[in-house]
Design a protein around this motif. Structure first.
Motif, PDB file in Angstrom:
ATOM      1  N   ASN A 178      -1.044  13.270   3.979  1.00 34.37           N
ATOM      2  CA  ASN A 178      -2.417  13.677   4.312  1.00 34.37           C
ATOM      3  C   ASN A 178      -3.494  12.927   3.534  1.00 34.37           C
ATOM      4  O   ASN A 178      -4.601  13.441   3.343  1.00 34.37           O
ATOM      5  N   GLU A 179      -3.146  11.728   3.065  1.00 32.87           N
ATOM      6  CA  GLU A 179      -4.140  10.896   2.400  1.00 32.87           C
ATOM      7  C   GLU A 179      -4.238   9.546   3.108  1.00 32.87           C
ATOM      8  O   GLU A 179      -3.460   9.233   4.002  1.00 32.87           O
ATOM      9  N   ALA A 180      -5.210   8.763   2.700  1.00 33.88           N
ATOM     10  CA  ALA A 180      -5.378   7.420   3.239  1.00 33.88           C
ATOM     11  C   ALA A 180      -4.510   6.440   2.469  1.00 33.88           C
ATOM     12  O   ALA A 180      -4.177   6.680   1.297  1.00 33.88           O
ATOM     13  N   PRO A 181      -4.130   5.330   3.073  1.00 29.49           N
ATOM     14  CA  PRO A 181      -3.411   4.295   2.323  1.00 29.49           C
ATOM     15  C   PRO A 181      -4.280   3.767   1.186  1.00 29.49           C
ATOM     16  O   PRO A 181      -5.509   3.672   1.304  1.00 29.49           O
TER      17      PRO A 181
ATOM     18  N   LYS B 195       5.709  -1.861   9.532  1.00 29.78           N
ATOM     19  CA  LYS B 195       5.776  -0.555  10.190  1.00 29.78           C
ATOM     20  C   LYS B 195       5.878   0.606   9.213  1.00 29.78           C
ATOM     21  O   LYS B 195       5.812   1.764   9.600  1.00 29.78           O
ATOM     22  N   GLY B 196       6.063   0.287   7.944  1.00 32.96           N
ATOM     23  CA  GLY B 196       6.092   1.333   6.943  1.00 32.96           C
ATOM     24  C   GLY B 196       7.493   1.836   6.640  1.00 32.96           C
ATOM     25  O   GLY B 196       8.363   1.874   7.512  1.00 32.96           O
TER      26      GLY B 196
ATOM     27  N   TYR C 292       3.674   0.653   2.757  1.00 34.38           N
ATOM     28  CA  TYR C 292       3.414  -0.431   3.705  1.00 34.38           C
ATOM     29  C   TYR C 292       3.364  -1.771   2.982  1.00 34.38           C
ATOM     30  O   TYR C 292       2.671  -1.920   1.971  1.00 34.38           O
TER      31      TYR C 292
ATOM     32  N   LEU D 111      -4.099   0.780  -2.310  1.00 34.31           N
ATOM     33  CA  LEU D 111      -3.380  -0.352  -2.870  1.00 34.31           C
ATOM     34  C   LEU D 111      -2.442   0.077  -3.990  1.00 34.31           C
ATOM     35  O   LEU D 111      -2.814   0.831  -4.885  1.00 34.31           O
TER      36      LEU D 111
ATOM     37  N   LEU E 264       4.742   7.153   1.969  1.00 37.57           N
ATOM     38  CA  LEU E 264       4.929   6.088   2.959  1.00 37.57           C
ATOM     39  C   LEU E 264       4.437   4.791   2.334  1.00 37.57           C
ATOM     40  O   LEU E 264       3.335   4.755   1.767  1.00 37.57           O
TER      41      LEU E 264
ATOM     42  N   GLN F  13       0.868   5.478   0.802  1.00 38.39           N
ATOM     43  CA  GLN F  13       0.131   6.555   1.464  1.00 38.39           C
ATOM     44  C   GLN F  13       0.844   7.879   1.212  1.00 38.39           C
ATOM     45  O   GLN F  13       1.951   8.095   1.713  1.00 38.39           O
TER      46      GLN F  13
ATOM     47  N   TYR G 130       0.849  -1.180   0.000  1.00 38.91           N
ATOM     48  CA  TYR G 130       0.000   0.000   0.000  1.00 38.91           C
ATOM     49  C   TYR G 130       0.895   1.244   0.000  1.00 38.91           C
ATOM     50  O   TYR G 130       1.983   1.248   0.589  1.00 38.91           O
TER      51      TYR G 130
END
Lengths: 112, 111
Positions: free
Chosen positions: B42-45, B103-104, B90, B47, B88, B39, B37
């Motif tokens: 300031n956004e959501a994760p 943990k990213g 994941y 796919l 970021l 991210q 994923y």
């Protein structure tokens, strides 16, 4: 398109107060999830649900309760909020192991 | 118990150079689906890549990864990063119905 919404988007609470974070999904997914995101810890699973009426403990459930009253809605409840629960909370939905999770926009919670 | 290990912390890369973010998964499950994923700030994760097929290369947005079930690994690679890849990342392997996230890794691409 898959859609997950969260409310509120931002919340400031006082220590010892009760906080409820709400999540709604229109994906018709059975499974829903609550995560918190903290620098250095990534996304950690708090609670999840397989369907209406069910809740399961995730990896860090202490201090949190969850409620799934319907297929579409999944709430996270902090009965006695503490400053250590200051974080960004994400809700997600998704079904099978091979399927992706769809995330909501997140709720930034600050507990003073 | 199950555990996921991905390149942790901050990875800094010069624009145009390659990058690889590692991900391995220790589990008792024999059939594992792997996800990356991404991210943005300031956004959501969301796919980026996924695979559950052994030795098959998966590609999206210039990133690619090959699942190796023998080593439970699904490393993310890109041959030439762009400034817009700063985000970021994941790794999220899944051996059962309870999801797990690493943990990213924060990727910063500089000019």
């Amino acid at each position: 398109e898959a859609a997950v919404t969260q409310s509120p988007r931002n919340k400031v609470a006082v220590t010892g107060g009760k906080v409820t974070l709400s999540c709604n999904q229109t994906n018709n997914h059975n499974n829903m999830y609550w995560y918190r995101q903290d620098t250095g810890h990534g996304l950690r699973l708090i609670h999840y649900s397989y369907g209406a009426g069910s809740t399961e403990k995730g990896d860090i459930p202490d201090g949190y309760k969850a409620s799934r009253p319907s297929q579409e809605n999944f709430s996270l409840i902090l009965e006695l909020a503490t400053p250590s629960q200051t974080s960004v909370y994400f809700c997600a939905s998704g079904d099978y192991r091979e399927d992706e999770q769809y995330f909501g926009p997140g709720t930034r919670l600050t507990v003073l | 118990g199950d555990s996921v290990t991905q390149t942790e912390g901050l990875v800094t890369v010069t624009e145009g150079l390659p990058v690889m973010l590692n991900c391995t998964y220790q589990t008792a499950y024999s059939d594992v689906a792997f996800f990356w994923y991404v991210q943005y700030l300031n956004e959501a994760p969301k796919l980026l890549l996924r695979s559950s097929t052994d030795n098959k290369r998966t590609e999206h947005q210039g990133f690619h990864a090959t699942l190796h079930k023998s080593s439970s690994s699904f490393h993310l690679q890109k041959s030439s990063v762009q400034l817009s890849d700063s985000a970021l990342y994941y790794c999220a392997p899944r051996g059962n119905y309870k999801p797990t996230f690493g943990k990213g890794t924060s990727l910063v691409v500089h000019p």
